[in-house]
Design a protein around this motif. Structure first.
Motif, PDB file in Angstrom:
ATOM      1  N   ARG A  82      21.484  46.918  21.122  1.00  0.00           N
ATOM      2  CA  ARG A  82      21.170  48.065  20.269  1.00  0.00           C
ATOM      3  C   ARG A  82      20.704  47.613  18.887  1.00  0.00           C
ATOM      4  O   ARG A  82      21.319  46.760  18.257  1.00  0.00           O
ATOM      5  CB  ARG A  82      22.406  48.951  20.137  1.00  0.00           C
ATOM      6  CG  ARG A  82      22.193  50.181  19.250  1.00  0.00           C
ATOM      7  CD  ARG A  82      23.473  50.983  19.118  1.00  0.00           C
ATOM      8  NE  ARG A  82      23.838  51.560  20.393  1.00  0.00           N
ATOM      9  CZ  ARG A  82      25.097  51.752  20.781  1.00  0.00           C
ATOM     10  NH1 ARG A  82      26.079  51.383  20.008  1.00  0.00           N
ATOM     11  NH2 ARG A  82      25.353  52.303  21.935  1.00  0.00           N
ATOM     12  N   LYS A  83      19.602  48.197  18.431  1.00  0.00           N
ATOM     13  CA  LYS A  83      19.059  47.848  17.123  1.00  0.00           C
ATOM     14  C   LYS A  83      19.617  48.779  16.058  1.00  0.00           C
ATOM     15  O   LYS A  83      19.653  49.993  16.226  1.00  0.00           O
ATOM     16  CB  LYS A  83      17.532  47.926  17.153  1.00  0.00           C
ATOM     17  CG  LYS A  83      16.882  46.910  18.089  1.00  0.00           C
ATOM     18  CD  LYS A  83      15.371  47.041  18.060  1.00  0.00           C
ATOM     19  CE  LYS A  83      14.735  46.025  19.000  1.00  0.00           C
ATOM     20  NZ  LYS A  83      13.249  46.141  18.999  1.00  0.00           N
ATOM     21  N   GLN A  84      20.032  48.196  14.938  1.00  0.00           N
ATOM     22  CA  GLN A  84      20.592  48.982  13.849  1.00  0.00           C
ATOM     23  C   GLN A  84      19.499  49.398  12.882  1.00  0.00           C
ATOM     24  O   GLN A  84      18.600  48.615  12.563  1.00  0.00           O
ATOM     25  CB  GLN A  84      21.654  48.160  13.111  1.00  0.00           C
ATOM     26  CG  GLN A  84      22.274  48.895  11.925  1.00  0.00           C
ATOM     27  CD  GLN A  84      23.416  48.124  11.319  1.00  0.00           C
ATOM     28  OE1 GLN A  84      24.450  47.952  11.948  1.00  0.00           O
ATOM     29  NE2 GLN A  84      23.232  47.648  10.102  1.00  0.00           N
ATOM     30  N   LEU A  85      19.567  50.631  12.412  1.00  0.00           N
ATOM     31  CA  LEU A  85      18.618  51.141  11.429  1.00  0.00           C
ATOM     32  C   LEU A  85      19.160  50.834  10.036  1.00  0.00           C
ATOM     33  O   LEU A  85      20.254  51.291   9.675  1.00  0.00           O
ATOM     34  CB  LEU A  85      18.435  52.647  11.600  1.00  0.00           C
ATOM     35  CG  LEU A  85      17.751  53.102  12.890  1.00  0.00           C
ATOM     36  CD1 LEU A  85      17.827  54.620  13.017  1.00  0.00           C
ATOM     37  CD2 LEU A  85      16.299  52.647  12.923  1.00  0.00           C
ATOM     38  N   ASP A  86      18.414  50.068   9.239  1.00  0.00           N
ATOM     39  CA  ASP A  86      18.881  49.750   7.900  1.00  0.00           C
ATOM     40  C   ASP A  86      18.479  50.847   6.926  1.00  0.00           C
ATOM     41  O   ASP A  86      17.657  51.707   7.218  1.00  0.00           O
ATOM     42  CB  ASP A  86      18.324  48.395   7.446  1.00  0.00           C
ATOM     43  CG  ASP A  86      16.795  48.372   7.449  1.00  0.00           C
ATOM     44  OD1 ASP A  86      16.192  49.375   7.900  1.00  0.00           O
ATOM     45  OD2 ASP A  86      16.212  47.374   6.996  1.00  0.00           O
ATOM     46  N   GLY A  87      19.097  50.818   5.748  1.00  0.00           N
ATOM     47  CA  GLY A  87      18.791  51.797   4.726  1.00  0.00           C
ATOM     48  C   GLY A  87      19.274  53.192   5.068  1.00  0.00           C
ATOM     49  O   GLY A  87      20.048  53.390   6.010  1.00  0.00           O
ATOM     50  N   VAL A  88      18.806  54.178   4.300  1.00  0.00           N
ATOM     51  CA  VAL A  88      19.189  55.574   4.502  1.00  0.00           C
ATOM     52  C   VAL A  88      18.148  56.259   5.379  1.00  0.00           C
ATOM     53  O   VAL A  88      16.949  56.205   5.086  1.00  0.00           O
ATOM     54  CB  VAL A  88      19.321  56.309   3.157  1.00  0.00           C
ATOM     55  CG1 VAL A  88      19.596  57.798   3.383  1.00  0.00           C
ATOM     56  CG2 VAL A  88      20.428  55.682   2.315  1.00  0.00           C
ATOM     57  N   ARG A  89      18.595  56.901   6.448  1.00  0.00           N
ATOM     58  CA  ARG A  89      17.701  57.564   7.401  1.00  0.00           C
ATOM     59  C   ARG A  89      18.172  58.993   7.664  1.00  0.00           C
ATOM     60  O   ARG A  89      19.382  59.256   7.723  1.00  0.00           O
ATOM     61  CB  ARG A  89      17.681  56.815   8.731  1.00  0.00           C
ATOM     62  CG  ARG A  89      17.504  55.306   8.614  1.00  0.00           C
ATOM     63  CD  ARG A  89      16.074  54.908   8.378  1.00  0.00           C
ATOM     64  NE  ARG A  89      15.936  53.451   8.300  1.00  0.00           N
ATOM     65  CZ  ARG A  89      14.944  52.766   8.827  1.00  0.00           C
ATOM     66  NH1 ARG A  89      13.987  53.392   9.494  1.00  0.00           N
ATOM     67  NH2 ARG A  89      14.887  51.459   8.694  1.00  0.00           N
ATOM     68  N   LEU A  90      17.210  59.877   7.875  1.00  0.00           N
ATOM     69  CA  LEU A  90      17.504  61.249   8.291  1.00  0.00           C
ATOM     70  C   LEU A  90      17.182  61.368   9.769  1.00  0.00           C
ATOM     71  O   LEU A  90      16.018  61.430  10.158  1.00  0.00           O
ATOM     72  CB  LEU A  90      16.667  62.244   7.484  1.00  0.00           C
ATOM     73  CG  LEU A  90      16.943  62.338   5.985  1.00  0.00           C
ATOM     74  CD1 LEU A  90      15.975  63.331   5.328  1.00  0.00           C
ATOM     75  CD2 LEU A  90      18.384  62.759   5.712  1.00  0.00           C
ATOM     76  N   LEU A  91      18.203  61.377  10.610  1.00  0.00           N
ATOM     77  CA  LEU A  91      18.025  61.515  12.048  1.00  0.00           C
ATOM     78  C   LEU A  91      18.259  62.973  12.425  1.00  0.00           C
ATOM     79  O   LEU A  91      19.349  63.510  12.226  1.00  0.00           O
ATOM     80  CB  LEU A  91      18.999  60.602  12.802  1.00  0.00           C
ATOM     81  CG  LEU A  91      18.983  59.122  12.408  1.00  0.00           C
ATOM     82  CD1 LEU A  91      19.902  58.319  13.331  1.00  0.00           C
ATOM     83  CD2 LEU A  91      17.565  58.558  12.436  1.00  0.00           C
ATOM     84  N   GLY A  92      17.224  63.612  12.939  1.00  0.00           N
ATOM     85  CA  GLY A  92      17.304  65.038  13.224  1.00  0.00           C
ATOM     86  C   GLY A  92      17.864  65.341  14.593  1.00  0.00           C
ATOM     87  O   GLY A  92      18.043  64.443  15.432  1.00  0.00           O
ATOM     88  N   PRO A  93      18.152  66.621  14.867  1.00  0.00           N
ATOM     89  CA  PRO A  93      18.591  67.031  16.206  1.00  0.00           C
ATOM     90  C   PRO A  93      17.590  66.555  17.257  1.00  0.00           C
ATOM     91  O   PRO A  93      16.379  66.660  17.064  1.00  0.00           O
ATOM     92  CB  PRO A  93      18.618  68.563  16.105  1.00  0.00           C
ATOM     93  CG  PRO A  93      18.842  68.844  14.655  1.00  0.00           C
ATOM     94  CD  PRO A  93      18.084  67.767  13.934  1.00  0.00           C
ATOM     95  N   GLY A  94      18.098  66.015  18.348  1.00  0.00           N
ATOM     96  CA  GLY A  94      17.236  65.506  19.401  1.00  0.00           C
ATOM     97  C   GLY A  94      16.796  64.073  19.199  1.00  0.00           C
ATOM     98  O   GLY A  94      16.099  63.509  20.047  1.00  0.00           O
ATOM     99  N   ASP A  95      17.185  63.461  18.075  1.00  0.00           N
ATOM    100  CA  ASP A  95      16.817  62.069  17.826  1.00  0.00           C
ATOM    101  C   ASP A  95      17.361  61.173  18.935  1.00  0.00           C
ATOM    102  O   ASP A  95      18.431  61.438  19.498  1.00  0.00           O
ATOM    103  CB  ASP A  95      17.400  61.609  16.482  1.00  0.00           C
ATOM    104  CG  ASP A  95      16.928  60.226  16.086  1.00  0.00           C
ATOM    105  OD1 ASP A  95      15.895  60.140  15.411  1.00  0.00           O
ATOM    106  OD2 ASP A  95      17.584  59.226  16.462  1.00  0.00           O
ATOM    107  N   PRO A  96      16.648  60.089  19.289  1.00  0.00           N
ATOM    108  CA  PRO A  96      17.155  59.184  20.330  1.00  0.00           C
ATOM    109  C   PRO A  96      18.585  58.709  20.098  1.00  0.00           C
ATOM    110  O   PRO A  96      19.355  58.574  21.052  1.00  0.00           O
ATOM    111  CB  PRO A  96      16.166  58.015  20.277  1.00  0.00           C
ATOM    112  CG  PRO A  96      14.883  58.638  19.841  1.00  0.00           C
ATOM    113  CD  PRO A  96      15.285  59.699  18.858  1.00  0.00           C
TER     114      PRO A  96
END
Length: 315
Positions: free
Chosen positions: A222-236
């Motif tokens: 699994r790859k980690q997302l760095d920094g601040v992210r906005l993951l919306g409904p339905g995001d993988p």
């Protein structure tokens, strides 16, 4: 749009796909729609879970073929509900849809009108919501997995359907090859998992998922997302099955995985630190953050133009 090659991007709810892409990098406004409806380098079709999957056109046949059941023991409840007692329901449905869409695109209502002329009554149950007889979603899904239906555009407020094989071509690999590839991409994206979790993610029966699981031994990474992210409904990332590990707070989980109107999550270096919701108010995107002290202005400003907005207001 490398994210699309994970086979994990969906556009359910509408807008989920572009939000997922923007959360992971720079995307030109309108690029996804152009790829879908003009360049035809990307295709949208219903997957086995009934969500709208967004995949590269050159991989659509492999993605779809992997989800085809080998026979009645692998039929999902969604599919059984669509065919009822008709053992030949799948064949009839795929043939009728293929014939109705031959050489043309049809709106949802127009397609169902054509199917009312082509299918037996058993495959056209009464729908209270629509106040009409029409084929169930499972038949559209199966037509899509056979390369005979995709979402080719929009007809006013309805989806427009066309035949995938006529729109982008259709050259499916052997079922075993496609199934192994689906599992491999799942494992590489979601990390360590199991056949049972894979079944839930893909919308397959346990028997189907276990058959495919045995075709791949790819390690999880699994790859980690760095920094601040906005993951919306339905995001993988919100389709993952280890929900308790990803969102430890049970109150937050109830908000994120609501049947309708769920919240998105704010992540910092892969960890969920807050919830977020957005609404368009004129040309302003209002972003409400709940539960954490985190600055989301930069990712919100990248998302805003994709929502038709020129400014952001943090609430």
């Amino acid at each position: 749009m490398d994210l699309l090659r994970t086979w994990a991007v969906q556009d359910s709810p509408p807008g989920a796909a572009i939000t997922a892409l923007v959360a992971r990098g720079e995307v030109e406004v309108g690029a996804l729609d152009r790829a879908l409806y003009e360049e035809r380098t990307v295709v949208a079709l219903y997957n086995a879970r009934s969500a709208t999957a967004i995949v590269p056109a050159d991989e659509a046949a492999a993605y779809a073929t992997a989800q085809l059941p080998a026979g009645p023991p692998e039929y999902s409840p969604l599919l059984r509900n669509a065919i009822g007692e008709r053992e030949d329901g799948i064949e009839l449905g795929v043939e009728a849809i293929s014939d109705a869409l031959d050489g043309r695109a049809l709106s949802r209502d127009a397609l169902h009108e054509e199917l009312r002329q082509r299918l037996p009554a058993e495959l056209l149950p009464w729908c209270e919501g629509c106040q009409s007889h029409h084929a169930r979603r499972g038949l559209l899904i199966m037509a899509g997995l056979h390369g005979r239906l995709c979402l080719s555009g929009r007809a006013v407020r309805q989806p427009e359907f066309a035949r995938t094989d006529q729109l982008i071509g259709w050259d499916p690999p052997p079922t075993e090859t496609a199934g192994g590839e689906l599992v491999t991409r799942y494992r590489r994206f979601y990390g360590d998992s199991s056949a049972a979790e894979f079944a839930e993610w893909a919308g397959l029966t346990r028997a189907h998922a276990q058959r495919l699981w045995a075709l791949s031994d790819a390690p999880g990474a699994r790859k980690q997302l760095d920094g601040v992210r906005l993951l919306g409904p339905g995001d993988p990332q919100l389709q993952r099955r280890d929900r308790e590990a990803f969102v430890p707070d049970p109150a937050w989980r109830k908000q994120v995985w609501k049947a309708v109107g769920g919240a998105g999550v704010v992540t910092r270096d892969g960890e969920v630190v807050a919830l977020w919701r957005a609404r368009k108010k004129g040309k302003t995107l209002e972003v409400a953050v709940e539960g954490g002290d985190v600055d989301v202005r930069e990712p919100a400003e990248r998302l805003a133009p994709h929502r038709g907005c020129t400014s952001v207001r943090l609430v």
